[in-house]
Design a protein around this motif. Structure first.
Motif, short mmCIF file in Angstrom:
data_model
loop_
_atom_site.label_atom_id
_atom_site.label_comp_id
_atom_site.label_asym_id
_atom_site.label_seq_id
_atom_site.Cartn_x
_atom_site.Cartn_y
_atom_site.Cartn_z
N ILE A 164 34.80 33.53 44.99
CA ILE A 164 35.86 32.99 44.15
C ILE A 164 35.61 33.49 42.72
O ILE A 164 34.47 33.45 42.24
CB ILE A 164 35.85 31.45 44.15
N GLY A 165 36.65 33.98 42.07
CA GLY A 165 36.45 34.47 40.72
C GLY A 165 37.77 34.67 39.99
O GLY A 165 38.83 34.27 40.46
N ASP B 66 35.50 38.95 38.07
CA ASP B 66 34.30 38.25 37.58
C ASP B 66 34.00 37.12 38.56
O ASP B 66 34.81 36.19 38.72
CB ASP B 66 34.54 37.68 36.18
N VAL B 67 32.86 37.19 39.21
CA VAL B 67 32.52 36.23 40.26
C VAL B 67 32.08 34.91 39.63
O VAL B 67 31.14 34.87 38.83
CB VAL B 67 31.42 36.78 41.18
N ALA B 68 32.76 33.83 40.01
CA ALA B 68 32.36 32.50 39.57
C ALA B 68 31.47 31.82 40.59
O ALA B 68 30.56 31.06 40.23
CB ALA B 68 33.60 31.64 39.30
N ASP C 13 43.64 35.61 36.42
CA ASP C 13 44.06 34.90 37.63
C ASP C 13 42.85 34.51 38.46
O ASP C 13 41.91 35.31 38.64
CB ASP C 13 44.96 35.79 38.49
N TRP C 14 42.87 33.28 38.99
CA TRP C 14 41.85 32.85 39.94
C TRP C 14 42.20 33.42 41.31
O TRP C 14 43.34 33.29 41.78
CB TRP C 14 41.77 31.33 40.01
N VAL C 15 41.21 34.03 41.97
CA VAL C 15 41.46 34.67 43.26
C VAL C 15 40.33 34.37 44.23
O VAL C 15 39.20 34.07 43.84
CB VAL C 15 41.60 36.20 43.11
#
Length: 362
Positions: A64-65, A31-33, A81-83
């Motif tokens: 970043i997502g 999921d793109v932030a 998880d943030w990746v």
């Protein structure tokens, strides 16, 4: 999901509903932030840069997502998880010379174009499918920090060059193009890696002064005159000793004499890494004297992007406080304003400026 789609070169992006990406083995859905909008995105989308990005396509170079879904081969990644979604996708069937595509941005060679047919769409969307190895954990962050973390896309490029040069703590680095978007990032990364001094040539006196303001007397600014011999002498004089490494990040609009002035300031036995775009849009190619390279034992190499482990290593420099994302002024736009974001990025590029799209929660 919603996405910004490039229907044809020279046409505005169209924000519309598109099918959600479908996960396959060896892949992750994110999921793109936030997704960075590069300063030259308008040149890519207009076709001026002649990038291999066949429309219709969802563009965007990195994101970043948060992980939504992982495939059966993931042993560490978990949902939530943030990746960092690394756009540098490598083929898996030739470890020695993999074909490479910048997902959502460009490709090189026939193999890269074949790879691009599958790993095609980039980060200007609510969801993004990437190979498992390209979803790289960056540790916990807040939603508000997603935008500044998009600076990884910029910082990683010169980091790859400095890793290729094997820059050592205590060495003197010259960044050719230090007043530009990638050059200023190279200055910040070089200092984080322990460079004792960075020679920073450029024509923009205000940006040179700002580099000194930000980083102190480890920065040695040099105002370029346009005369190759004079500029080379000024660069050498600005350094406290021999220049160990030269990293070139100059854009296609710059002539080769400016590059050569910097390259030939390196010491005997020194390292030169070329990462810029000089000659890509025409003009004279870079010509270096054979005897000078040979007799001075100078290593000259090109470097495109960065090795696979660079993301985690660079994130470590950020977590340690050696590299400050706070240096970047971030302008954020919702996905619906994708064209406004592209225009803003074109008009507000340069050092320590970042434009991002926020497809997800702000």
């Amino acid at each position: 999901m919603k996405a910004a789609v490039l229907k044809a070169f020279g046409s505005p992006l169209v924000v519309e509903e598109v099918p959600d990406p479908v996960i396959g083995t060896g892949e992750v859905i994110v999921d793109v932030a936030a997704a960075p909008v590069l300063a030259y995105a308008d040149e890519v989308f207009s076709g001026a840069r002649r990038y291999l990005l066949p429309p219709p396509v969802i563009p965007g170079c990195g994101a970043i997502g948060r992980v939504r879904t992982v495939g059966p081969d993931a042993t560490v990644l978990q949902a939530g998880d943030w990746v960092f979604c690394d756009p540098t996708v490598r083929s898996r069937d030739d470890a020695r010379m993999p074909d490479i595509v910048l997902q959502g941005w460009s490709a090189r060679g026939d193999g890269g174009q074949r790879l691009q047919q599958y790993h095609r769409h980039g980060g200007f969307a609510e969801q993004l499918r990437v190979p498992t190895e390209n979803a790289i954990r960056i540790g916990p962050i807040t939603e508000a920090e997603a935008g500044p973390w998009c600076a990884l896309t910029t910082l990683l490029v010169p980091y790859g060059g400095l890793l290729a040069a094997d820059l050592r703590a205590g060495e003197t680095l010259l960044v050719s193009g230090a007043t530009g978007h990638f050059g200023s990032a190279a200055v910040a990364v070089g200092l984080a890696m322990g460079a004792a001094c960075i020679v920073a040539p450029g024509r923009n006196r205000a940006v040179l002064a700002d580099l000194v303001r930000r980083f102190g007397d480890r920065i040695r600014p040099v105002t370029l005159t346009g005369d190759e011999e004079t500029d080379r002498a000024r660069m050498r004089a600005a350094a406290p000793g021999p220049i160990d490494c030269v990293l070139d990040t100059l854009p296609p609009s710059v002539g080769s004499p400016v590059v050569r002035a910097a390259v030939m300031s390196v010491r005997p036995g020194g390292q030169v890494v070329l990462m810029g775009g000089v000659g890509m849009l025409g003009g004279d190619d870079l010509a270096l004297p054979y005897p000078w390279i040979m007799r001075n034992d100078v290593t000259v190499r090109g470097k495109w992007m960065y090795p696979p482990d660079a993301v985690a290593r660079l994130a470590g420099l950020i977590r340690a406080g050696l590299l400050r994302l706070e240096d970047y002024a971030v302008a954020e736009f919702p996905l619906a304003a994708a064209n406004e974001a592209v225009a803003h990025a074109a008009g507000h590029g340069g050092p320590f400026r970042l434009t991002v799209l926020r497809p997800g929660p702000a």
